[in-house]
Design a protein around this motif. Structure first.
Motif, PDB file in Angstrom:
ATOM      1  N   UNK A   1     -13.917   8.050  -2.833  1.00 22.11           N
ATOM      2  CA  UNK A   1     -12.528   8.183  -2.395  1.00 22.11           C
ATOM      3  C   UNK A   1     -11.636   8.769  -3.471  1.00 22.11           C
ATOM      4  N   UNK A   2     -11.866   8.380  -4.728  1.00 18.70           N
ATOM      5  CA  UNK A   2     -11.102   8.928  -5.850  1.00 18.70           C
ATOM      6  C   UNK A   2     -11.314  10.434  -5.963  1.00 18.70           C
ATOM      7  N   UNK A   3     -12.556  10.843  -5.844  1.00 20.30           N
ATOM      8  CA  UNK A   3     -12.882  12.262  -5.932  1.00 20.30           C
ATOM      9  C   UNK A   3     -12.240  13.045  -4.796  1.00 20.30           C
ATOM     10  N   UNK A   4     -12.349  12.512  -3.585  1.00 23.33           N
ATOM     11  CA  UNK A   4     -11.790  13.198  -2.425  1.00 23.33           C
ATOM     12  C   UNK A   4     -10.267  13.274  -2.470  1.00 23.33           C
ATOM     13  N   UNK A   5      -9.622  12.212  -2.977  1.00 17.61           N
ATOM     14  CA  UNK A   5      -8.159  12.200  -3.033  1.00 17.61           C
ATOM     15  C   UNK A   5      -7.640  13.288  -3.954  1.00 17.61           C
ATOM     16  N   UNK A   6      -8.361  13.539  -5.037  1.00 19.57           N
ATOM     17  CA  UNK A   6      -7.960  14.602  -5.963  1.00 19.57           C
ATOM     18  C   UNK A   6      -8.146  15.979  -5.335  1.00 19.57           C
TER      19      UNK A   6
ATOM     20  N   UNK B   1       0.809  -1.204   0.000  1.00 16.45           N
ATOM     21  CA  UNK B   1       0.000   0.000   0.000  1.00 16.45           C
ATOM     22  C   UNK B   1       0.849   1.262   0.000  1.00 16.45           C
ATOM     23  N   UNK B   2       0.466   2.225  -0.844  1.00 17.91           N
ATOM     24  CA  UNK B   2       1.198   3.478  -0.933  1.00 17.91           C
ATOM     25  C   UNK B   2       0.325   4.576  -1.498  1.00 17.91           C
ATOM     26  N   UNK B   3       0.963   5.671  -1.900  1.00 19.65           N
ATOM     27  CA  UNK B   3       0.220   6.814  -2.402  1.00 19.65           C
ATOM     28  C   UNK B   3      -0.658   6.484  -3.588  1.00 19.65           C
ATOM     29  N   UNK B   4      -0.247   5.506  -4.408  1.00 16.40           N
ATOM     30  CA  UNK B   4      -1.047   5.128  -5.569  1.00 16.40           C
ATOM     31  C   UNK B   4      -2.362   4.455  -5.178  1.00 16.40           C
ATOM     32  N   UNK B   5      -2.466   4.028  -3.924  1.00 18.62           N
ATOM     33  CA  UNK B   5      -3.686   3.388  -3.434  1.00 18.62           C
ATOM     34  C   UNK B   5      -4.468   4.288  -2.473  1.00 18.62           C
ATOM     35  N   UNK B   6      -4.063   5.539  -2.375  1.00 18.67           N
ATOM     36  CA  UNK B   6      -4.634   6.454  -1.385  1.00 18.67           C
ATOM     37  C   UNK B   6      -6.163   6.554  -1.430  1.00 18.67           C
ATOM     38  N   UNK B   7      -6.811   6.536  -2.602  1.00 18.68           N
ATOM     39  CA  UNK B   7      -8.280   6.660  -2.607  1.00 18.68           C
ATOM     40  C   UNK B   7      -8.986   5.590  -1.783  1.00 18.68           C
ATOM     41  N   UNK B   8      -8.446   4.372  -1.759  1.00 18.87           N
ATOM     42  CA  UNK B   8      -9.074   3.301  -0.981  1.00 18.87           C
ATOM     43  C   UNK B   8      -8.939   3.576   0.514  1.00 18.87           C
ATOM     44  N   UNK B   9      -7.734   3.963   0.932  1.00 23.23           N
ATOM     45  CA  UNK B   9      -7.518   4.236   2.356  1.00 23.23           C
ATOM     46  C   UNK B   9      -8.334   5.451   2.806  1.00 23.23           C
ATOM     47  N   UNK B  10      -8.419   6.463   1.963  1.00 22.85           N
ATOM     48  CA  UNK B  10      -9.179   7.658   2.332  1.00 22.85           C
ATOM     49  C   UNK B  10     -10.669   7.341   2.428  1.00 22.85           C
ATOM     50  N   UNK B  11     -11.182   6.577   1.478  1.00 25.68           N
ATOM     51  CA  UNK B  11     -12.599   6.195   1.516  1.00 25.68           C
ATOM     52  C   UNK B  11     -12.910   5.387   2.766  1.00 25.68           C
ATOM     53  N   UNK B  12     -11.968   4.537   3.170  1.00 27.89           N
ATOM     54  CA  UNK B  12     -12.194   3.753   4.391  1.00 27.89           C
ATOM     55  C   UNK B  12     -12.142   4.638   5.622  1.00 27.89           C
ATOM     56  N   UNK B  13     -11.151   5.552   5.667  1.00 26.11           N
ATOM     57  CA  UNK B  13     -11.023   6.450   6.815  1.00 26.11           C
ATOM     58  C   UNK B  13     -12.263   7.321   6.993  1.00 26.11           C
ATOM     59  N   UNK B  14     -12.841   7.753   5.897  1.00 22.83           N
ATOM     60  CA  UNK B  14     -13.993   8.654   5.968  1.00 22.83           C
ATOM     61  C   UNK B  14     -15.330   7.919   6.060  1.00 22.83           C
ATOM     62  N   UNK B  15     -15.271   6.606   6.177  1.00 25.74           N
ATOM     63  CA  UNK B  15     -16.478   5.831   6.429  1.00 25.74           C
ATOM     64  C   UNK B  15     -17.351   5.569   5.220  1.00 25.74           C
ATOM     65  N   UNK B  16     -16.803   5.767   4.015  1.00 26.27           N
ATOM     66  CA  UNK B  16     -17.636   5.596   2.814  1.00 26.27           C
ATOM     67  C   UNK B  16     -18.003   4.130   2.593  1.00 26.27           C
ATOM     68  N   UNK B  17     -17.082   3.219   2.912  1.00 25.72           N
ATOM     69  CA  UNK B  17     -17.414   1.793   2.779  1.00 25.72           C
ATOM     70  C   UNK B  17     -18.433   1.386   3.847  1.00 25.72           C
ATOM     71  N   UNK B  18     -18.245   1.880   5.061  1.00 27.82           N
ATOM     72  CA  UNK B  18     -19.207   1.580   6.125  1.00 27.82           C
ATOM     73  C   UNK B  18     -20.594   2.101   5.755  1.00 27.82           C
ATOM     74  N   UNK B  19     -20.651   3.269   5.111  1.00 28.65           N
ATOM     75  CA  UNK B  19     -21.935   3.817   4.674  1.00 28.65           C
ATOM     76  C   UNK B  19     -22.639   2.881   3.706  1.00 28.65           C
ATOM     77  N   UNK B  20     -21.858   2.080   2.979  1.00 30.49           N
ATOM     78  CA  UNK B  20     -22.425   1.119   2.033  1.00 30.49           C
ATOM     79  C   UNK B  20     -22.582  -0.270   2.655  1.00 30.49           C
TER      80      UNK B  20
END
Length: 330
Positions: free
Chosen positions: A244-249, A42-61
């Protein structure tokens, strides 16, 4: 003494309270556990997944997502094909090989909209055109690697015979370029150039995607059986990932922080550079027209044609044997 109407009202209130409690219990069911196998650590190239998890987007689903470091696309193909994990990140050319071998998996979204393979060279002696590779440039590449496949595709797209290129078989890392063992080398846009620059060597990069190799890069994959049996899980995963992709940008600093919170021994400064180099690969005309993750039949046909030209597959494959947009959020 209570009147009949009072007793009836209390009875109805009790029934309402019980039914409301049952409804609340149903809506607060525990999230479904699911795993995402990365193509590499895991690294910066995978950041959208980690950010989506941190912000609860997966839990929301309704998803409790475990993000697992990987050891290459071939490993991801095996893990997803055998249902050991629900989702994975794998290179498009490897997926074409898997399709010919009838491994059960489907590309459900484009992660890298184009291949990130590049030729890197010192700024003091830049390689900016494929034709230069026939002019005595010592080109480093690890034979059998994904970047060597990229080089083969680049040469084929520009009608350059391999024997006209001075190849030097090197290992991984940029040391051969630093010590001038080679004049240029193959790499990934978000890896080797950063390593070279961190070592004090400014470099020029020539993307093979800009010179005839219109192939997909990394894809998000899942198992067809899971897609058929639990489409809500797959759709929810892709919806959260798109967020997560949108937020990472929009907020790269938060995205890098999410990586550093989850991945041991990560370097915030380096991952910031990696994410910055990765963000352009999330963008394409298809993404602008149809949304994050959209895949086109023509791009897949071109990717399959490249795989066949490289000798990675022997028979013709239909693009629809490899991908589906059906699970993407609309």
């Amino acid at each position: 003494m209570y009147s009949w109407s009072c007793r009836f009202g209390l009875m109805m209130a009790a029934i309402f309270a019980v039914s409301s409690g049952q409804a609340l219990a149903q809506t607060s069911a525990p999230p479904v556990k699911a795993s995402l196998r990365l193509d590499w650590k895991g690294g910066g190239q995978h950041a959208p997944f980690y950010l989506a998890r941190d912000r609860g987007y997966y839990k929301d689903e309704g998803i409790d997502l475990d993000i697992i470091s990987g050891s290459g696309s071939s490993d991801v193909v095996k893990q997803v094909g055998s249902k050991a994990v629900e989702f994975g990140i794998a290179d498009a050319l490897v997926l074409v090989q898997a399709a010919e071998q009838r491994v059960p998996l489907t590309a459900i979204a484009a992660y890298y909209q184009r291949t990130p393979i590049v030729v890197l060279s010192p700024q003091s002696k830049p390689v900016t055109d494929p034709a230069q590779l026939t002019q005595g440039v010592k080109l480093g590449s690890k034979k059998g690697s994904a970047t060597f496949q990229g080089l083969t595709a680049l040469l084929a797209a520009n009608d350059i015979p391999m024997q006209k290129v001075t190849l030097v078989d090197i290992g991984f890392g940029v040391q051969p370029l630093l010590v001038k063992q080679v004049d240029a080398m193959m790499g990934f846009s978000m890896n080797e150039p950063i390593e070279a620059e961190s070592a004090g060597l400014p470099v020029t990069v020539m993307a093979i995607a800009d010179h005839g190799v219109d192939a997909y890069g990394l894809m998000i994959v899942s198992n067809p059986d899971l897609i058929a049996k639990n489409p809500a899980l797959v759709k929810g995963f892709l919806k959260a990932t798109a967020h997560g992709l949108s937020d990472a940008a929009k907020d790269p600093a938060a995205a890098v922080a999410a990586v550093n919170n989850a991945v041991s021994e990560s370097d915030p400064a380096r991952e910031t550079k990696v994410l910055d180099r990765t963000l352009p690969y999330f963008q394409s005309d298809d993404k602008e027209a149809h949304g994050a993750g959209w895949q086109s039949e023509s791009r897949w046909e071109h990717t399959i044609a490249i795989a066949k030209k490289l000798g990675l597959v022997e028979r013709d494959l239909s693009a629809h044997q490899v991908f589906s947009n059906d699970m993407l959020p609309h």
